[in-house]
Write an enzyme that holds these catalytic residues in place. Structure first.
Site, PDB file in Angstrom:
ATOM      1  N   GLU A  31      90.591 -48.037   7.236  1.00 29.00           N
ATOM      2  CA  GLU A  31      89.402 -48.785   6.824  1.00 29.00           C
ATOM      3  C   GLU A  31      89.731 -50.270   6.751  1.00 29.00           C
ATOM      4  O   GLU A  31      90.708 -50.664   6.131  1.00 29.00           O
ATOM      5  CB  GLU A  31      88.905 -48.261   5.456  1.00 29.00           C
ATOM      6  CG  GLU A  31      87.841 -49.085   4.788  1.00 29.00           C
ATOM      7  CD  GLU A  31      86.619 -49.374   5.669  1.00 29.00           C
ATOM      8  OE1 GLU A  31      86.028 -48.432   6.198  1.00 29.00           O
ATOM      9  OE2 GLU A  31      86.276 -50.584   5.834  1.00 29.00           O
ATOM     10  N   THR A  41      76.949 -47.606   4.257  1.00 26.70           N
ATOM     11  CA  THR A  41      76.969 -46.598   3.190  1.00 26.70           C
ATOM     12  C   THR A  41      76.793 -47.217   1.802  1.00 26.70           C
ATOM     13  O   THR A  41      76.337 -46.568   0.875  1.00 26.70           O
ATOM     14  CB  THR A  41      78.304 -45.811   3.284  1.00 26.70           C
ATOM     15  OG1 THR A  41      78.333 -45.184   4.574  1.00 26.70           O
ATOM     16  CG2 THR A  41      78.461 -44.780   2.199  1.00 26.70           C
ATOM     17  N   HIS A  49      66.579 -37.579   4.017  1.00 29.52           N
ATOM     18  CA  HIS A  49      65.328 -37.375   4.747  1.00 29.52           C
ATOM     19  C   HIS A  49      65.179 -35.918   5.147  1.00 29.52           C
ATOM     20  O   HIS A  49      66.161 -35.264   5.531  1.00 29.52           O
ATOM     21  CB  HIS A  49      65.306 -38.249   6.004  1.00 29.52           C
ATOM     22  CG  HIS A  49      65.246 -39.706   5.702  1.00 29.52           C
ATOM     23  ND1 HIS A  49      64.130 -40.310   5.178  1.00 29.52           N
ATOM     24  CD2 HIS A  49      66.170 -40.694   5.836  1.00 29.52           C
ATOM     25  CE1 HIS A  49      64.357 -41.600   5.006  1.00 29.52           C
ATOM     26  NE2 HIS A  49      65.590 -41.859   5.398  1.00 29.52           N
ATOM     27  N   LYS A 249      61.076 -46.954   9.186  1.00 31.86           N
ATOM     28  CA  LYS A 249      60.209 -46.223   8.269  1.00 31.86           C
ATOM     29  C   LYS A 249      59.430 -47.128   7.318  1.00 31.86           C
ATOM     30  O   LYS A 249      58.698 -46.644   6.467  1.00 31.86           O
ATOM     31  CB  LYS A 249      61.056 -45.215   7.490  1.00 31.86           C
ATOM     32  CG  LYS A 249      61.704 -44.178   8.403  1.00 31.86           C
ATOM     33  CD  LYS A 249      62.516 -43.192   7.642  1.00 31.86           C
ATOM     34  CE  LYS A 249      63.994 -43.138   7.940  1.00 31.86           C
ATOM     35  NZ  LYS A 249      64.539 -43.447   9.219  1.00 31.86           N
ATOM     36  N   GLU A 333      72.522 -44.824  12.788  1.00 37.58           N
ATOM     37  CA  GLU A 333      71.627 -45.537  11.861  1.00 37.58           C
ATOM     38  C   GLU A 333      70.914 -44.494  11.008  1.00 37.58           C
ATOM     39  O   GLU A 333      71.298 -43.323  10.996  1.00 37.58           O
ATOM     40  CB  GLU A 333      70.648 -46.388  12.673  1.00 37.58           C
ATOM     41  CG  GLU A 333      69.875 -45.588  13.703  1.00 37.58           C
ATOM     42  CD  GLU A 333      68.915 -46.436  14.523  1.00 37.58           C
ATOM     43  OE1 GLU A 333      68.458 -47.479  14.039  1.00 37.58           O
ATOM     44  OE2 GLU A 333      68.618 -46.049  15.658  1.00 37.58           O
ATOM     45  N   CYS A 397      80.829 -51.261 -20.863  1.00 35.03           N
ATOM     46  CA  CYS A 397      79.562 -51.758 -20.298  1.00 35.03           C
ATOM     47  C   CYS A 397      78.425 -51.267 -21.191  1.00 35.03           C
ATOM     48  O   CYS A 397      78.144 -50.073 -21.243  1.00 35.03           O
ATOM     49  CB  CYS A 397      79.399 -51.239 -18.870  1.00 35.03           C
ATOM     50  SG  CYS A 397      77.742 -51.479 -18.195  1.00 35.03           S
ATOM     51  N   CYS A 439      80.519 -57.124 -19.412  1.00 35.39           N
ATOM     52  CA  CYS A 439      81.672 -56.224 -19.264  1.00 35.39           C
ATOM     53  C   CYS A 439      82.731 -56.736 -18.292  1.00 35.39           C
ATOM     54  O   CYS A 439      83.879 -56.298 -18.368  1.00 35.39           O
ATOM     55  CB  CYS A 439      81.210 -54.831 -18.845  1.00 35.39           C
ATOM     56  SG  CYS A 439      80.347 -54.788 -17.263  1.00 35.39           S
TER      57      CYS A 439
HETATM   58  C1  LIG Z   1      68.848 -50.624   5.272  1.00 34.76           C
HETATM   59  C2  LIG Z   1      69.321 -49.229   5.531  1.00 34.76           C
HETATM   60  C3  LIG Z   1      68.613 -48.135   5.045  1.00 34.76           C
HETATM   61  C4  LIG Z   1      69.037 -46.849   5.286  1.00 34.76           C
HETATM   62  N1  LIG Z   1      68.434 -45.797   4.673  1.00 34.76           N
HETATM   63  C5  LIG Z   1      68.889 -44.545   4.872  1.00 34.76           C
HETATM   64  C6  LIG Z   1      68.330 -43.449   4.174  1.00 34.76           C
HETATM   65  O1  LIG Z   1      67.528 -43.596   3.275  1.00 34.76           O
HETATM   66  N2  LIG Z   1      68.756 -42.201   4.507  1.00 34.76           N
HETATM   67  C7  LIG Z   1      69.675 -41.976   5.478  1.00 34.76           C
HETATM   68  O2  LIG Z   1      69.948 -40.831   5.773  1.00 34.76           O
HETATM   69  N3  LIG Z   1      70.279 -43.013   6.092  1.00 34.76           N
HETATM   70  C8  LIG Z   1      69.922 -44.270   5.802  1.00 34.76           C
HETATM   71  N4  LIG Z   1      70.523 -45.328   6.407  1.00 34.76           N
HETATM   72  C9  LIG Z   1      71.588 -45.061   7.353  1.00 34.76           C
HETATM   73  C10 LIG Z   1      72.909 -44.777   6.669  1.00 34.76           C
HETATM   74  O3  LIG Z   1      73.153 -45.697   5.645  1.00 34.76           O
HETATM   75  C11 LIG Z   1      73.997 -44.852   7.696  1.00 34.76           C
HETATM   76  O4  LIG Z   1      73.638 -44.056   8.807  1.00 34.76           O
HETATM   77  C12 LIG Z   1      75.318 -44.364   7.175  1.00 34.76           C
HETATM   78  O5  LIG Z   1      75.673 -45.012   5.989  1.00 34.76           O
HETATM   79  C13 LIG Z   1      76.347 -44.636   8.255  1.00 34.76           C
HETATM   80  O6  LIG Z   1      77.596 -44.314   7.767  1.00 34.76           O
HETATM   81  P1  LIG Z   1      78.854 -44.664   8.647  1.00 34.76           P
HETATM   82  O7  LIG Z   1      80.014 -44.077   7.942  1.00 34.76           O
HETATM   83  O8  LIG Z   1      78.607 -44.278  10.060  1.00 34.76           O
HETATM   84  O9  LIG Z   1      78.883 -46.253   8.674  1.00 34.76           O
HETATM   85  P2  LIG Z   1      79.387 -47.301   7.590  1.00 34.76           P
HETATM   86  O10 LIG Z   1      79.034 -46.909   6.229  1.00 34.76           O
HETATM   87  O11 LIG Z   1      78.939 -48.636   8.062  1.00 34.76           O
HETATM   88  O12 LIG Z   1      80.956 -47.189   7.695  1.00 34.76           O
HETATM   89  C14 LIG Z   1      81.677 -47.700   8.793  1.00 34.76           C
HETATM   90  C15 LIG Z   1      83.012 -48.164   8.253  1.00 34.76           C
HETATM   91  O13 LIG Z   1      83.837 -48.562   9.326  1.00 34.76           O
HETATM   92  C16 LIG Z   1      84.600 -49.672   8.897  1.00 34.76           C
HETATM   93  N5  LIG Z   1      85.088 -50.370  10.089  1.00 34.76           N
HETATM   94  C17 LIG Z   1      84.346 -51.055  10.993  1.00 34.76           C
HETATM   95  N6  LIG Z   1      85.155 -51.584  11.945  1.00 34.76           N
HETATM   96  C18 LIG Z   1      86.418 -51.201  11.644  1.00 34.76           C
HETATM   97  C19 LIG Z   1      87.691 -51.451  12.228  1.00 34.76           C
HETATM   98  N7  LIG Z   1      87.838 -52.204  13.342  1.00 34.76           N
HETATM   99  N8  LIG Z   1      88.794 -50.931  11.636  1.00 34.76           N
HETATM  100  C20 LIG Z   1      88.686 -50.175  10.500  1.00 34.76           C
HETATM  101  N9  LIG Z   1      87.506 -49.937   9.896  1.00 34.76           N
HETATM  102  C21 LIG Z   1      86.375 -50.428  10.454  1.00 34.76           C
HETATM  103  C22 LIG Z   1      83.605 -50.473   8.079  1.00 34.76           C
HETATM  104  O14 LIG Z   1      84.238 -51.395   7.226  1.00 34.76           O
HETATM  105  C23 LIG Z   1      82.855 -49.375   7.340  1.00 34.76           C
HETATM  106  O15 LIG Z   1      83.437 -49.093   6.083  1.00 34.76           O
HETATM  107  C24 LIG Z   1      70.160 -46.632   6.118  1.00 34.76           C
HETATM  108  C25 LIG Z   1      70.883 -47.721   6.582  1.00 34.76           C
HETATM  109  C26 LIG Z   1      70.506 -49.006   6.249  1.00 34.76           C
HETATM  110  C27 LIG Z   1      71.367 -50.148   6.664  1.00 34.76           C
END
Ligand SMILES: Cc1cc2nc3c(=O)[nH]c(=O)nc-3n(C[C@H](O)[C@H](O)[C@H](O)COP(=O)(O)OP(=O)(O)OC[C@H]3O[C@@H](n4cnc5c(N)ncnc54)[C@H](O)[C@@H]3O)c2cc1C
Length: 476
Positions: A31, A41, A49, A249, A333, A397, A439
């Site tokens: 990470e 996240t 959903h 949405k 996404e 807190c 806190c």
């Molecule tokens: C505004 C918004 C609203 C949303 N609402 C919803 C919802 O209500 N319900 C739902 O189901 N989904 C929702 N989503 C989608 C959901 O949040 C994401 O699909 C989900 O969190 C994706 O998780 P992930 O682990 O793929 O990505 P991330 O959480 O982005 O994790 C990717 C990780 O990779 C790390 N990383 C990146 N590049 C590197 C690298 N070169 N080396 C090492 N580490 C790296 C980053 O630091 C990060 O920690 C929403 C997203 C957003 C932004």
């Protein structure tokens, strides 16, 4: 030599790690940030959903429906809060056909528990809705969770079962070495691994390019939010959605599992993959759009705002594929949070198909100890815990009622917090009305004490985000 290296410790990488931890594998999670759950996240709508949004037949629809079905069991196993609060997609008369179409799509996607509501039934459910709304889709399987709590628990469970977490490990190059890979970090560290899982969120296209895959690109889509005080947590019981547009949405109004009220997100495509700033324009949009559907929202009770970046992929569907031992997850996404357990299950299937998993561990523990919500216990239960450990008798807190015992736990259990925001995400210390005004100094002292580091070197979120530069009183 690791068997599998997971790049990215968001909810997707975390759920994959948790799922693979049951195999007898040498597993690491790489990470780039100084904590887990620092990407999308950390900042999203937190909705599980039901699965009516994604196009029929898409991978997104399949993963969403399956993930939503799995979520209750997953959160129970990992000891994470889950509230099946239901959701409403509300419509004015001119939007009736669109709401009907979403209902039909939900049925086609295999979503259970959908109902089309007429005006009277709708307003009986939610008294604060705009009286001009005439119809709605009710999704009875929709739920809310805390996304970073789920990610922390998933990574923690994987670590308790032997996975290694390497923080501040920004993957900057990947070289193929015969049957294995050398993964290089920007700071010079290297990891040798047989298989790679790319779950790098908005950066998954960049990481894919390091493995020679330039098939897709990711555009960050900004989503801004306002969070209201716990006084407003019951303003609506259900999550209230607009009828969707091609940008998503729309602005929702939703309670959170911790009892706040959430408004947002906006949707603006940007170029910068790290720009999570909030804007006056974003707040104006939230103000206007949330008020379309829900009347008299107490906007004077906003306690904080934040922004997350959606990883919008060029294919407009989830990309989950394997080539030469690299599993790539792109365009995860929304509904990526809802889908995360199903994505992990699918990745397990893919890896099983290329014989990457081997035998299961006999020592694997699936259940994680439920998080201690000390404030929610009875006085007798609290006294019992305080008798064993007096640190639970000290409130740090005041807004959220978080004790020293809980903070020490966050600093010493997998994955341990190292900074102020890390403690905040694990315990809610600093998340209340005063937003850490009272806190924070004590939390900084506890971080310094537990990690054996000077007070001045404790950071807000790692990477040089210094809070204290020196003492103005006392020994110096
Ligand atoms: C505004 C918004 C609203 C949303 N609402 C919803 C919802 O209500 N319900 C739902 O189901 N989904 C929702 N989503 C989608 C959901 O949040 C994401 O699909 C989900 O969190 C994706 O998780 P992930 O682990 O793929 O990505 P991330 O959480 O982005 O994790 C990717 C990780 O990779 C790390 N990383 C990146 N590049 C590197 C690298 N070169 N080396 C090492 N580490 C790296 C980053 O630091 C990060 O920690 C929403 C997203 C957003 C932004």
């Amino acid at each position: 030599m690791y068997d599998i290296a997971i790049i990215g410790a968001g909810v997707v990488g975390g759920m994959i790690a948790d799922t693979l931890a049951k195999y007898d594998l040498k597993l690491c999670i790489l990470e780039k940030e100084s904590d887990v759950a620092m990407g999308a996240t950390r900042a999203n709508s937190a909705i599980v959903h039901a699965g009516f949004d994604a196009a029929e037949g898409s991978l997104k629809a399949r993963m969403n429906v399956r993930g939503s079905e799995m979520m209750k069991d997953v959160t129970t196993r990992l000891g994470v809060k889950y509230n099946n609060n239901e959701a409403l997609v509300v419509g004015f008369e001119h939007e009736r056909d669109e709401v009907k179409a979403i209902y039909e799509r939900g049925l086609a996607n295999g979503v259970k528990g959908l109902k089309f509501l007429e005006s009277e039934e709708l307003h009986a459910l939610e008294p604060h809705l705009n009286k001009d709304l005439t119809c709605a889709l009710l999704a009875t399987t929709s739920a809310i969770v805390c996304p970073y709590e789920l990610c922390l628990a998933a990574v923690g469970n994987a670590m308790d079962n032997g996975a290694e977490l390497m923080l501040d490990f920004e993957v900057s190059a990947i070289d193929k070495n015969g049957d294995a890979y050398t993964v290089k970090a920007a700071d010079g560290r290297t990891v040798e691994t047989k298989y790679i899982i790319n779950s790098a969120g908005v950066y998954s296209d960049k990481v894919a390019a390091m493995t020679g895959d330039a098939d897709f690109t990711i555009t960050p889509r900004r989503g801004e939010y306002m969070l209201l005080d716990k006084e407003c947590g019951n303003f609506t019981q259900r999550t209230i959605f607009h009828t969707p547009t091609k940008m998503g949405k729309g602005i929702l109004v939703s309670p959170t599992v911790d009892g706040n009220l959430l408004l947002g997100p906006t949707a603006t495509d940007i170029d910068d993959k790290d720009d999570t700033s909030t804007t006056a324009e974003g707040f104006a949009t939230i103000f206007a759009k949330a008020s379309d559907n829900v009347a008299d929202i107490p906007f004077n009770k906003v306690i904080t705002s934040f922004c997350g970046l959606r990883a919008t992929g060029s294919t407009h569907d989830f990309i989950i594929k394997e080539k030469d031992g690299v599993v790539t997850l792109g365009g995860i996404e929304s509904p990526g949070l809802s889908s995360a357990p199903a994505i992990a299950e699918y990745v397990e299937e893919i890896l099983g198909g290329i014989n990457a998993l081997g035998a299961k561990k006999t020592s694997y523990k699936a259940e994680r100890r439920p998080a201690h919500y000390f404030r929610e216990l009875s006085m007798a239960e609290k006294n019992e815990i305080i008798k064993k450990n007096p640190a639970y008798g000290k409130i740090v807190c005041r807004c959220e009622g978080i004790t020293e015992g809980e903070i020490v736990e966050a600093l010493t259990t997998n994955p341990a917090a190292h900074d102020l925001d890390g403690v905040k995400r694990r315990t809610r210390s600093g998340m209340g009305r005063c937003q850490g005004g009272f806190c924070s100094p004590t939390v900084v002292e506890l971080i310094a004490r537990e990690h054996g580091i000077p007070f001045e070197s404790v950071t807000k979120f790692g990477k040089g985000s210094i809070i204290n530069y020196g003492k103005t009183k006392g020994d110096n």
